[in-house]
Design a protein around this motif. Structure first.
Motif, PDB file in Angstrom:
ATOM      1  N   LEU A 187       0.909  -0.942   0.135  1.00 57.27           N
ATOM      2  CA  LEU A 187      -0.035  -0.132  -0.117  1.00 57.27           C
ATOM      3  C   LEU A 187       0.887   1.203   0.124  1.00 57.27           C
ATOM      4  CD1 LEU A 187      -2.803  -0.752   2.515  1.00 57.27           C
ATOM      5  CD2 LEU A 187      -3.250  -0.536   0.225  1.00 57.27           C
ATOM      6  N   THR A 188       1.781   1.325   0.831  1.00 55.10           N
ATOM      7  CA  THR A 188       2.839   2.446   0.907  1.00 55.10           C
ATOM      8  C   THR A 188       3.576   2.795  -0.170  1.00 55.10           C
ATOM      9  OG1 THR A 188       4.393   1.488   2.659  1.00 55.10           O
ATOM     10  CG2 THR A 188       2.653   2.457   3.368  1.00 55.10           C
ATOM     11  N   VAL A 189       4.185   1.529  -0.765  1.00 63.58           N
ATOM     12  CA  VAL A 189       5.114   1.893  -1.831  1.00 63.58           C
ATOM     13  C   VAL A 189       4.276   2.060  -3.223  1.00 63.58           C
ATOM     14  CG1 VAL A 189       5.236  -0.410  -2.982  1.00 63.58           C
ATOM     15  CG2 VAL A 189       7.177   1.190  -2.614  1.00 63.58           C
TER      16      VAL A 189
ATOM     17  N   ASP B 282      -9.023  -5.242  10.260  1.00 60.45           N
ATOM     18  CA  ASP B 282      -9.961  -5.742   9.421  1.00 60.45           C
ATOM     19  C   ASP B 282     -10.711  -4.923   8.363  1.00 60.45           C
ATOM     20  OD1 ASP B 282     -12.124  -8.094   9.632  1.00 60.45           O
ATOM     21  OD2 ASP B 282     -13.541  -6.218   9.603  1.00 60.45           O
ATOM     22  N   ALA B 283     -10.619  -5.476   7.156  1.00 58.76           N
ATOM     23  CA  ALA B 283     -10.882  -4.651   5.992  1.00 58.76           C
ATOM     24  C   ALA B 283     -12.311  -3.971   6.204  1.00 58.76           C
ATOM     25  CB  ALA B 283     -10.904  -5.487   4.690  1.00 58.76           C
ATOM     26  N   GLU B 284     -13.243  -4.591   6.947  1.00 57.29           N
ATOM     27  CA  GLU B 284     -14.709  -4.166   6.809  1.00 57.29           C
ATOM     28  C   GLU B 284     -14.646  -2.683   7.808  1.00 57.29           C
ATOM     29  OE1 GLU B 284     -17.862  -4.632   5.403  1.00 57.29           O
ATOM     30  OE2 GLU B 284     -17.168  -6.482   5.969  1.00 57.29           O
TER      31      GLU B 284
ATOM     32  N   TRP C 115      -5.033   7.055  -5.642  1.00 56.95           N
ATOM     33  CA  TRP C 115      -4.542   5.966  -4.641  1.00 56.95           C
ATOM     34  C   TRP C 115      -5.681   5.575  -3.726  1.00 56.95           C
ATOM     35  CZ3 TRP C 115      -3.655   5.928   0.624  1.00 56.95           C
ATOM     36  CH2 TRP C 115      -2.768   5.118   1.020  1.00 56.95           C
ATOM     37  N   LEU C 116      -6.139   6.452  -3.063  1.00 53.80           N
ATOM     38  CA  LEU C 116      -7.346   6.036  -2.128  1.00 53.80           C
ATOM     39  C   LEU C 116      -8.434   5.167  -2.597  1.00 53.80           C
ATOM     40  CD1 LEU C 116      -7.726   9.376  -0.153  1.00 53.80           C
ATOM     41  CD2 LEU C 116      -7.122   7.375   0.781  1.00 53.80           C
TER      42      LEU C 116
ATOM     43  N   ALA D 264     -10.827  -0.258  -3.130  1.00 55.20           N
ATOM     44  CA  ALA D 264     -11.372  -1.361  -4.014  1.00 55.20           C
ATOM     45  C   ALA D 264     -10.645  -2.536  -3.564  1.00 55.20           C
ATOM     46  CB  ALA D 264     -10.908  -1.065  -5.514  1.00 55.20           C
ATOM     47  N   ILE D 265      -9.354  -2.555  -3.219  1.00 58.09           N
ATOM     48  CA  ILE D 265      -8.635  -3.672  -2.643  1.00 58.09           C
ATOM     49  C   ILE D 265      -9.461  -3.985  -1.188  1.00 58.09           C
ATOM     50  CG2 ILE D 265      -6.415  -4.476  -1.375  1.00 58.09           C
ATOM     51  CD1 ILE D 265      -5.176  -2.886  -3.562  1.00 58.09           C
TER      52      ILE D 265
END
Lengths: 197, 197
Positions: free
Chosen positions: A160-162, B111-113, B175-176, B181-182
């Motif tokens: 994520l950071t790179v 946690d992604a959620e 980027w955000l 999406a990820i």
DNA sequence: GGTCCCATGTAAGGTGTTACATGATTCT
DNA sequence: AGAATCATGTAACACCTTACATGGGACC
């Protein structure tokens, strides 16, 4: 128990593996650790003491041969809990004082010819950073492939950071190149004005 | 005579027009002045005193009706010379400690959620900034057209910085959105894993 | 013989933030 | 009636940087 950003930066590294103060400083100096800012080692030591006081980390002295003893810090269960809480907490927008953009803001006061080397030098620095980030990203992608976005290991954080590092530097560079092209046009115009007038 | 960046930020504004400390704080708070950082008014006053001590600015008291008196500062010839010298001087790379990226670095712990609302909120803030910068840029381009890059007035400085603001926010947002999406894919996967396992 | 790396810290100073002090006018 | 704007400043505190202190081993 107030923890400054540096405290969380340290916990962020200790959540991955135990480290000494010196190790932490080294980690933060790596090019792909750009988002940690340049933390001074002299600031890391007292911050580690404070985290230990709060019982977010524990330390043990490791005796070494031919080298000074080192104090290795390990994150505690409370520390892990604290960073996990912090990671999903709201983040205020970061507004940074940028020397370079304040200079751009006053660039109407300057001669294009004089400003150009300064802009080119700055672009060169950012180009170097971009190359380093891209190399790191390529290495990661080669090693982990498409899976990387689904990993539940520290490599996901690095990814994520790179990615952000690469796109930030690309954006900065394209702005710089755009500005350099403008300065070149201004310099050319001024030169023509001088010789034809 | 050492001058901190805030001092040059102030000179950068006074090179355009005379202002009071309060006016300077207001200027620096405008959305398109993002590169000044948020300077506190309480820091601007002593910095102005220092610039006056160095004779880079002069001040006069303006009496007002129905409002407190104000102290209006004007840049001196020495001050103008000083900022012109500074504008074309080398700029060290700016490495900033970013709370948001330190959080991303530790996102493998979360946690992604739980992380998604935090990311969406952050994206919303940046979206707002982008809209403001784009409006400002559109206004400028409409007013000055293609000539803007060749102007030798303060508008040229504004143009350079607002362009950077727009492209910075565009980059940050993309980027955000990529990260969101990820996170959505991770959340979905986790959810399926929970129900099918 | 000098510099860099390893390793931990203290002390002093500079920079920036938050809170305090004061007070009239205008807007909700 | 309360909050925000206008207007300038001081004081206390938090954070960060630079310099100092110490000292062995490796490399040039």
């Amino acid at each position: 128990m107030y923890i400054p950003t540096l405290g969380y930066a340290i916990l962020s590294l200790l959540a991955r593996t135990p480290l000494s103060g010196y190790d932490i400083a080294r980690e933060m100096k790596r090019p792909t650790s750009f988002f940690f800012g340049h933390a001074q080692i002299s600031q890391i030591y007292p911050e580690l003491s404070r985290l230990e006081e709060y019982e977010l980390v524990t330390s043990i002295i490791i005796e070494q041969q031919g080298k000074p003893d080192k104090k290795v810090y390990t994150i505690s269960p409370t520390g892990l809990q604290e960073i996990q809480r912090w990671v999903v907490s709201p983040t205020p927008l970061l507004e940074v004082r940028s020397d370079f953009l304040i200079k751009a803001h006053s660039l109407w006061l300057a001669d294009a010819e004089e400003a150009l080397p300064h802009f080119r030098e700055h672009a060169r620095y950012h180009q170097e950073h971009l190359v380093a980030y891209e190399a790191n990203l390529a290495e990661m992608e080669e090693r982990w492939g498409a899976n990387i976005a689904l990993l539940h290991t520290q490599e996901f954080g690095d990814y994520l950071t790179v990615k952000r590092g690469v796109s930030y530097e690309q954006e900065y560079l394209s702005w710089l190149e755009w500005a350099i092209a403008i300065l070149e046009a201004r310099a050319k115009r001024q030169c023509e004005g001088d010789t034809s007038g």
